[in-house]
Design a protein around this motif. Structure first.
Motif, PDB file in Angstrom:
ATOM      1  N   GLU A 146       0.962  -1.110  -0.056  1.00  0.00           N
ATOM      2  CA  GLU A 146      -0.033  -0.163  -0.188  1.00  0.00           C
ATOM      3  C   GLU A 146       0.885   1.297  -0.103  1.00  0.00           C
ATOM      4  OE1 GLU A 146      -3.716  -2.015   2.429  1.00  0.00           O
ATOM      5  OE2 GLU A 146      -2.102  -1.043   3.550  1.00  0.00           O
ATOM      6  N   TRP A 147       2.152   1.249   0.748  1.00  0.00           N
ATOM      7  CA  TRP A 147       2.915   2.393   0.863  1.00  0.00           C
ATOM      8  C   TRP A 147       3.468   2.534  -0.446  1.00  0.00           C
ATOM      9  CZ3 TRP A 147       3.526   6.466   3.066  1.00  0.00           C
ATOM     10  CH2 TRP A 147       4.796   7.299   3.035  1.00  0.00           C
ATOM     11  N   ALA A 148       3.938   1.523  -1.463  1.00  0.00           N
ATOM     12  CA  ALA A 148       4.476   1.598  -2.656  1.00  0.00           C
ATOM     13  C   ALA A 148       3.311   2.267  -3.452  1.00  0.00           C
ATOM     14  CB  ALA A 148       4.750   0.399  -3.211  1.00  0.00           C
ATOM     15  N   ILE A 149       2.137   2.201  -3.356  1.00  0.00           N
ATOM     16  CA  ILE A 149       1.100   3.121  -4.148  1.00  0.00           C
ATOM     17  C   ILE A 149       0.737   4.661  -3.791  1.00  0.00           C
ATOM     18  CG2 ILE A 149      -1.243   3.272  -4.691  1.00  0.00           C
ATOM     19  CD1 ILE A 149      -1.222   0.075  -4.410  1.00  0.00           C
ATOM     20  N   ILE A 150       1.173   4.660  -2.287  1.00  0.00           N
ATOM     21  CA  ILE A 150       0.791   6.124  -1.710  1.00  0.00           C
ATOM     22  C   ILE A 150       1.990   7.111  -1.947  1.00  0.00           C
ATOM     23  CG2 ILE A 150       0.454   7.262   0.217  1.00  0.00           C
ATOM     24  CD1 ILE A 150      -1.114   4.737   1.260  1.00  0.00           C
ATOM     25  N   GLU A 151       3.293   6.365  -1.461  1.00  0.00           N
ATOM     26  CA  GLU A 151       4.610   7.221  -1.467  1.00  0.00           C
ATOM     27  C   GLU A 151       4.742   8.300  -2.674  1.00  0.00           C
ATOM     28  OE1 GLU A 151       8.413   8.632  -1.316  1.00  0.00           O
ATOM     29  OE2 GLU A 151       7.852   6.578  -2.759  1.00  0.00           O
ATOM     30  N   PRO A 152       4.446   7.719  -3.704  1.00  0.00           N
ATOM     31  CA  PRO A 152       4.968   8.667  -4.969  1.00  0.00           C
ATOM     32  C   PRO A 152       4.088   9.645  -5.006  1.00  0.00           C
ATOM     33  CG  PRO A 152       4.810   6.375  -5.704  1.00  0.00           C
ATOM     34  CD  PRO A 152       4.168   6.537  -4.307  1.00  0.00           C
ATOM     35  N   HIS A 153       2.956   9.863  -4.341  1.00  0.00           N
ATOM     36  CA  HIS A 153       2.005  11.174  -4.579  1.00  0.00           C
ATOM     37  C   HIS A 153       1.992  11.964  -3.423  1.00  0.00           C
ATOM     38  CE1 HIS A 153      -0.037   9.062  -7.704  1.00  0.00           C
ATOM     39  NE2 HIS A 153      -0.109   8.051  -7.144  1.00  0.00           N
ATOM     40  N   GLY A 184      -4.099  19.547  -1.959  1.00  0.00           N
ATOM     41  CA  GLY A 184      -4.566  18.375  -3.063  1.00  0.00           C
ATOM     42  C   GLY A 184      -4.177  16.955  -2.888  1.00  0.00           C
ATOM     43  N   THR A 185      -3.100  16.930  -2.148  1.00  0.00           N
ATOM     44  CA  THR A 185      -2.202  15.727  -1.999  1.00  0.00           C
ATOM     45  C   THR A 185      -3.064  14.544  -1.843  1.00  0.00           C
ATOM     46  OG1 THR A 185      -0.061  16.566  -1.797  1.00  0.00           O
ATOM     47  CG2 THR A 185      -0.283  14.250  -0.810  1.00  0.00           C
ATOM     48  N   LEU A 186      -4.013  14.807  -0.463  1.00  0.00           N
ATOM     49  CA  LEU A 186      -5.178  13.641  -0.082  1.00  0.00           C
ATOM     50  C   LEU A 186      -5.959  13.169  -1.041  1.00  0.00           C
ATOM     51  CD1 LEU A 186      -5.456  14.714   3.735  1.00  0.00           C
ATOM     52  CD2 LEU A 186      -4.077  13.025   2.667  1.00  0.00           C
ATOM     53  N   GLU A 187      -6.361  14.274  -1.796  1.00  0.00           N
ATOM     54  CA  GLU A 187      -7.424  14.170  -2.962  1.00  0.00           C
ATOM     55  C   GLU A 187      -6.759  13.331  -4.108  1.00  0.00           C
ATOM     56  OE1 GLU A 187     -10.461  16.389  -5.986  1.00  0.00           O
ATOM     57  OE2 GLU A 187      -9.302  17.575  -4.538  1.00  0.00           O
ATOM     58  N   ARG A 188      -5.429  13.406  -4.562  1.00  0.00           N
ATOM     59  CA  ARG A 188      -4.839  12.970  -5.433  1.00  0.00           C
ATOM     60  C   ARG A 188      -4.639  11.345  -5.185  1.00  0.00           C
ATOM     61  NH1 ARG A 188      -2.095  17.769  -5.630  1.00  0.00           N
ATOM     62  NH2 ARG A 188      -0.384  17.005  -4.515  1.00  0.00           N
ATOM     63  N   ILE A 189      -4.270  11.203  -3.836  1.00  0.00           N
ATOM     64  CA  ILE A 189      -4.088   9.719  -3.449  1.00  0.00           C
ATOM     65  C   ILE A 189      -5.464   9.094  -3.462  1.00  0.00           C
ATOM     66  CG2 ILE A 189      -3.511   8.447  -1.425  1.00  0.00           C
ATOM     67  CD1 ILE A 189      -1.430  10.533  -0.691  1.00  0.00           C
TER      68      ILE A 189
END
Length: 128
Positions: free
Chosen positions: A39-46, A102-107
């Motif tokens: 899950e972190w691998a998906i979230i971290e780049p954003h 907008g970081t949370l919205e992008r994730i």
């Protein structure tokens, strides 16, 4: 009568099978709200990078995300964040900054895209 119908309908939509139960187990995590490495691998780049003049981040971004997910899951007050997370006065500014930029919205949107793809649904339209 209607309760029996509801039970039958609910049982048809029950998603936990032995396969999915094993797939989504949260064993080995400190809290059930913590993210796994996948899950972190998906979230971290954003997540935004540290600003050029900002000191190197002393608190790991994963710890911040886990703290935010804990608060969201438990519905607790900032000050009630357990001590094994970073102090709430460290976590809170990240939340407000990521909310405002907008970081949370992008994730959230990236996770939505992946969930729709996994379910075989049409991709969602990007906002804006």
């Amino acid at each position: 009568m209607w309760l029996d119908d509801w039970d039958k309908q609910a049982s048809r939509h029950y998603t936990w099978t032995e396969i999915t139960r094993r797939q989504y187990q949260r064993k080995g995590l400190r809290y059930a709200s913590d993210v796994t490495q996948a899950e972190w691998a998906i979230i971290e780049p954003h997540l935004p990078a540290a600003k050029p003049l900002e000191q190197a981040r002393k608190i790991a971004s994963m710890a911040i995300v886990n703290a935010l997910l804990y608060i969201a899951r438990m519905g607790c007050q900032w000050r009630m964040l357990p001590r094994d997370f970073p102090h709430y006065s460290t976590v809170q500014p990240y939340f407000y900054a990521w909310r405002d930029d907008g970081t949370l919205e992008r994730i959230n949107f990236e996770l939505l895209l992946q969930a729709r793809e996994a379910a075989g649904a049409r991709p969602a339209r990007r906002p804006g």
